[in-house]
Motif scaffolding. Structure first.
Motif, short mmCIF file in Angstrom:
data_model
loop_
_atom_site.label_atom_id
_atom_site.label_comp_id
_atom_site.label_asym_id
_atom_site.label_seq_id
_atom_site.Cartn_x
_atom_site.Cartn_y
_atom_site.Cartn_z
N LYS A 256 0.85 -1.18 0.00
CA LYS A 256 0.00 0.00 0.00
C LYS A 256 0.89 1.24 0.00
CE LYS A 256 -3.54 2.36 2.60
NZ LYS A 256 -4.34 2.40 3.82
N ILE A 257 0.60 2.20 -0.89
CA ILE A 257 1.36 3.44 -0.94
C ILE A 257 0.78 4.44 0.05
CG2 ILE A 257 2.01 5.42 -2.35
CD1 ILE A 257 2.10 3.60 -4.76
N LYS A 258 1.64 4.97 0.90
CA LYS A 258 1.25 5.99 1.86
C LYS A 258 1.88 7.31 1.41
CE LYS A 258 1.37 7.11 6.77
NZ LYS A 258 1.78 6.64 8.10
N LYS A 259 1.06 8.32 1.19
CA LYS A 259 1.56 9.61 0.73
C LYS A 259 2.10 10.41 1.92
CE LYS A 259 -1.51 9.81 -3.19
NZ LYS A 259 -2.54 10.56 -3.91
N LEU A 260 3.36 10.80 1.83
CA LEU A 260 4.00 11.53 2.93
C LEU A 260 4.62 12.86 2.49
CD1 LEU A 260 5.85 8.64 4.80
CD2 LEU A 260 3.76 9.79 5.48
N SER A 261 4.61 13.19 1.21
CA SER A 261 5.22 14.41 0.69
C SER A 261 6.68 14.54 1.12
CB SER A 261 4.43 15.66 1.13
OG SER A 261 3.17 15.67 0.54
N LEU A 262 7.47 13.56 0.75
CA LEU A 262 8.89 13.57 1.05
C LEU A 262 9.68 13.81 -0.23
CD1 LEU A 262 9.00 10.41 3.34
CD2 LEU A 262 9.15 12.78 4.08
N GLY A 263 10.52 14.81 -0.21
CA GLY A 263 11.39 15.08 -1.35
C GLY A 263 12.77 14.52 -1.06
N ALA A 264 13.38 13.92 -2.05
CA ALA A 264 14.70 13.32 -1.84
C ALA A 264 15.71 13.76 -2.90
CB ALA A 264 14.57 11.81 -1.83
N GLY A 265 15.26 14.49 -3.90
CA GLY A 265 16.16 14.90 -4.97
C GLY A 265 16.35 13.85 -6.04
N ARG A 266 15.84 12.66 -5.79
CA ARG A 266 15.90 11.56 -6.75
C ARG A 266 14.77 10.60 -6.42
NH1 ARG A 266 21.36 8.63 -4.45
NH2 ARG A 266 20.60 8.43 -2.33
N ILE B 164 10.69 2.13 2.59
CA ILE B 164 10.06 0.86 2.95
C ILE B 164 10.34 0.58 4.42
CG2 ILE B 164 9.98 -1.62 2.47
CD1 ILE B 164 10.94 -1.02 -0.34
N ASP B 165 9.31 0.12 5.13
CA ASP B 165 9.44 -0.27 6.52
C ASP B 165 10.49 -1.38 6.65
OD1 ASP B 165 8.39 -0.45 9.38
OD2 ASP B 165 8.03 -2.49 8.67
N ASP B 166 11.25 -1.36 7.74
CA ASP B 166 12.33 -2.34 7.89
C ASP B 166 11.85 -3.79 7.90
OD1 ASP B 166 11.16 -1.85 10.43
OD2 ASP B 166 12.99 -2.41 11.48
N LYS B 167 10.70 -4.06 8.49
CA LYS B 167 10.18 -5.43 8.51
C LYS B 167 9.76 -5.89 7.11
CE LYS B 167 8.64 -5.27 13.29
NZ LYS B 167 8.67 -3.89 13.71
N GLN C 53 12.28 3.07 9.94
CA GLN C 53 11.64 2.46 11.10
C GLN C 53 10.66 3.47 11.70
OE1 GLN C 53 14.90 1.49 13.73
NE2 GLN C 53 14.78 -0.65 13.15
N GLY C 54 9.46 2.99 12.05
CA GLY C 54 8.49 3.82 12.75
C GLY C 54 7.73 4.81 11.91
N LEU C 55 8.08 4.99 10.66
CA LEU C 55 7.41 5.94 9.79
C LEU C 55 6.26 5.31 9.03
CD1 LEU C 55 7.59 8.87 8.71
CD2 LEU C 55 9.10 8.04 6.94
N LEU C 56 6.41 4.04 8.70
CA LEU C 56 5.41 3.31 7.93
C LEU C 56 5.00 2.04 8.66
CD1 LEU C 56 7.27 3.51 4.52
CD2 LEU C 56 5.28 4.85 5.16
N ARG C 57 3.84 1.55 8.33
CA ARG C 57 3.39 0.26 8.87
C ARG C 57 3.94 -0.87 8.00
NH1 ARG C 57 -2.70 2.22 9.57
NH2 ARG C 57 -2.47 3.24 11.59
N LYS C 58 3.84 -2.08 8.52
CA LYS C 58 4.24 -3.24 7.76
C LYS C 58 3.43 -3.29 6.46
CE LYS C 58 4.57 -8.22 8.15
NZ LYS C 58 4.10 -9.38 8.89
N ASP C 59 4.08 -3.64 5.37
CA ASP C 59 3.47 -3.76 4.04
C ASP C 59 3.02 -2.42 3.47
OD1 ASP C 59 4.03 -6.46 4.07
OD2 ASP C 59 2.05 -7.02 4.75
N GLU C 60 3.65 -1.33 3.92
CA GLU C 60 3.41 -0.01 3.33
C GLU C 60 4.71 0.47 2.68
OE1 GLU C 60 -0.01 2.43 5.70
OE2 GLU C 60 2.03 2.71 6.38
N ILE C 61 4.54 1.33 1.69
CA ILE C 61 5.66 1.94 1.01
C ILE C 61 5.31 3.40 0.79
CG2 ILE C 61 4.78 1.32 -1.28
CD1 ILE C 61 7.67 0.92 -2.20
N SER C 62 6.29 4.25 0.83
CA SER C 62 6.09 5.65 0.47
C SER C 62 7.10 5.97 -0.62
CB SER C 62 6.29 6.56 1.68
OG SER C 62 6.03 7.90 1.32
N ILE C 63 6.69 6.77 -1.56
CA ILE C 63 7.60 7.12 -2.65
C ILE C 63 7.84 8.63 -2.61
CG2 ILE C 63 7.15 5.16 -4.14
CD1 ILE C 63 5.11 6.76 -5.63
#
Length: 69
Positions: free
Chosen positions: A4-14, A19-22, A52-62
């Motif tokens: 599941k994609i979780k929208k977090l508005s994170l910019g990384a420059g690329r 992805i959650d560590d688990k 760690q701690g930012l996303l739940r298991k089976d979540e991804i943010s792009i």
């Protein structure tokens, strides 16, 4: 694997996939590796960042660089 994609508005420059560590252990990816992401009918390549701690298991943010395309 479907995540599941979780929208977090994170910019990384690329294009980065956060992805959650688990979940990263489950799908056997490590920070810095590249993965293919399919969403909204398109395929993108992103660099993995394990969090760690930012996303739940089976979540991804792009990063915003992928969301804006």
């Amino acid at each position: 694997m479907r995540l599941k994609i979780k929208k977090l508005s994170l910019g990384a420059g690329r294009p980065v996939a956060f992805i959650d560590d688990k979940t990263a252990k489950k799908i056997r990816v490590h920070a810095g590796e590249r993965i293919e992401i399919v969403f909204d009918g398109r395929k993108e390549i992103a660099i993995v960042d394990v969090v760690q701690g930012l996303l739940r298991k089976d979540e991804i943010s792009i990063s915003d660089e992928l969301m804006d395309d």
